[in-house]
Design a protein around this motif. Structure first.
Motif, PDB file in Angstrom:
ATOM      1  N   THR A  46      30.601  -8.929  43.717  1.00 26.83           N
ATOM      2  CA  THR A  46      30.968  -7.761  43.722  1.00 26.83           C
ATOM      3  C   THR A  46      30.854  -6.808  41.931  1.00 26.83           C
ATOM      4  N   ILE A  47      31.218  -5.810  42.327  1.00 27.62           N
ATOM      5  CA  ILE A  47      30.430  -4.796  40.729  1.00 27.62           C
ATOM      6  C   ILE A  47      32.259  -4.661  39.925  1.00 27.62           C
ATOM      7  N   ASP A  48      33.443  -5.600  40.274  1.00 27.31           N
ATOM      8  CA  ASP A  48      33.851  -5.163  39.552  1.00 27.31           C
ATOM      9  C   ASP A  48      34.345  -5.310  38.194  1.00 27.31           C
ATOM     10  N   ARG A  49      32.980  -6.258  38.388  1.00 28.36           N
ATOM     11  CA  ARG A  49      33.554  -7.138  36.602  1.00 28.36           C
ATOM     12  C   ARG A  49      32.693  -6.090  35.007  1.00 28.36           C
ATOM     13  N   PHE A  50      31.163  -5.418  36.483  1.00 29.71           N
ATOM     14  CA  PHE A  50      30.304  -4.275  35.723  1.00 29.71           C
ATOM     15  C   PHE A  50      31.980  -2.775  34.900  1.00 29.71           C
ATOM     16  N   PHE A  51      32.502  -2.975  36.141  1.00 35.26           N
ATOM     17  CA  PHE A  51      33.453  -1.155  36.566  1.00 35.26           C
ATOM     18  C   PHE A  51      34.441  -1.574  36.088  1.00 35.26           C
ATOM     19  N   PRO A  52      35.127  -2.182  35.079  1.00 35.86           N
ATOM     20  CA  PRO A  52      36.393  -2.942  35.721  1.00 35.86           C
ATOM     21  C   PRO A  52      37.790  -1.910  35.410  1.00 35.86           C
ATOM     22  N   ASP A  53      37.365  -0.548  35.378  1.00 41.83           N
ATOM     23  CA  ASP A  53      38.291   1.159  35.435  1.00 41.83           C
ATOM     24  C   ASP A  53      37.928   1.845  36.337  1.00 41.83           C
ATOM     25  N   PHE A  54      37.419   1.274  37.521  1.00 42.18           N
ATOM     26  CA  PHE A  54      36.812   1.949  38.108  1.00 42.18           C
ATOM     27  C   PHE A  54      38.015   2.087  39.258  1.00 42.18           C
ATOM     28  N   PRO A  55      37.799   2.222  40.298  1.00 43.37           N
ATOM     29  CA  PRO A  55      38.736   2.120  41.377  1.00 43.37           C
ATOM     30  C   PRO A  55      38.865   1.699  41.843  1.00 43.37           C
TER      31      PRO A  55
END
Length: 344
Positions: free
Chosen positions: A87-96
């Motif tokens: 999943t992409i959350d580690r690249f975009f931690p401040d995204f929804p």
């Protein structure tokens, strides 16, 4: 098998009525089994100054960039820096929070559910769209806090996802996205006439003017700004010769100048939805050709003033590369007529 008999004359009869000394035009290259059988330009590179297009000229290839973006991600995968199915959350931690449910692969194959930034209510109404850096565009994408659908449940073409992929490339490589493409892919393949600008600070001398057809039948030259330059969804500027080099590397060579072949092959596998249905899309490539009886891997591209269509007919060992500076051209109809003459 293609029909070479009087091919140039037959194509001239199809193309010249819509592309001539009074209109923008295109460069067209057709190559079969390693031989270039047509390399020709039609129409004007600069209407205001009366300069015709030549096959050497550069065009913005727009979304044909997406295959290069995907291969950049595969380079990073091969280096062990990411997994396509993480999943992409580690690249975009401040995204929804939706980033915890979307994988890198789903960004690549248009199954993320993220809203399209080219939506008229976003792109046209945003005052800074013409000058936005990639980071500023990410800030806009970050405001799309509700997905259009659950990741993996639908296919929906999404440029926003590719802006995010470009940022992943920057994070993991420590290089600007365009610089990464130039150094790690374009130069190794020998695409020395191509470039991938990250911003609009300087217009390359090799790039011709782009035009849009207006409702009154006149042509409007497009400014060199970020709506034309694009991001990781479409920032490469190239010519027909370099795109043929690209096709020859992809489809005719076994050289591994930037990526092992057993890793590259992932780009040409169809990505299905969670219900098992096919999408006809690999990683940056359409795999379901539109010409009956001829297997085709292809992509189109369109931006402010430019359109591209690059197709490889696998069994025919045929490349057809069409780059235009004519937005508003009925490209699909013209391309179908060109293909009809090639396979007549």
């Amino acid at each position: 098998m293609i029909c070479r008999n009087n091919l140039e004359q037959r194509l001239d009869a199809v193309i010249s009525p819509v592309m001539n000394e009074k209109t923008p035009g295109m460069a067209l290259l057709i190559a079969e089994k390693g031989d270039v059988i047509l390399r020709k330009a039609y129409g004007m590179a600069d209407l205001e100054n009366g300069r015709p297009i030549t096959p050497d000229d550069n065009f913005v290839i727009a979304s044909n960039t997406k295959q290069f973006t995907c291969l950049a991600i595969l380079i990073l995968k091969d280096q062990g820096l990411l997994s396509l199915d993480e999943t992409i959350d580690r690249f975009f931690p401040d995204f929804p929070p939706f980033c915890k449910t979307i994988t890198v692969r789903q960004l690549m194959c248009h199954q993320s559910g993220i809203r399209e930034y080219f939506d008229e209510s976003v792109w046209r109404q945003w005052n800074h769209a013409a000058n936005a850096t990639a980071k500023e565009m990410l800030e806009i994408i970050k405001t799309f806090d509700v997905l259009d659908f659950a990741p993996g449940s639908q296919y929906s073409y999404c440029n926003s996802a590719y802006v995010m992929l470009g940022d992943i490339v920057e994070q993991l490589s420590g290089m600007p996205f365009g610089k990464f493409l130039e150094e790690k892919i374009l130069k190794p393949v020998g695409m020395t006439n191509s470039c991938a600008p990250d911003f609009m600070d300087q217009k390359p001398a090799s790039l011709i003017e782009g035009y849009t057809l207006k409702e009154d039948g006149s042509f409007e030259k497009q400014p060199y700004d970020m709506r034309l330059v694009g991001y990781a969804d479409g920032n490469i500027q190239s010519n027909v010769d370099d795109m043929l080099k690209w096709h020859r590397h992809l489809y005719e060579s076994q050289e591994e100048c930037f990526l092992p072949r057993n890793v590259m092959v992932d780009a040409f596998r169809e990505n299905n939805l969670v219900d098992g249905s096919g999408t006809g899309y690999g990683l940056g490539f359409f795999l379901n050709g539109e010409t009956p009886g001829h297997r085709e891997i292809w992509h189109t591209g369109g931006t402010m003033g430019f359109i591209s269509r690059c197709s490889r007919y696998i069994d025919d060992k045929l490349s057809v590369i069409m780059l235009t500076n004519y937005e508003g051209l009925p490209k699909n109809q013209l391309y179908e007529k060109i293909i009809a003459e090639i396979f007549a």
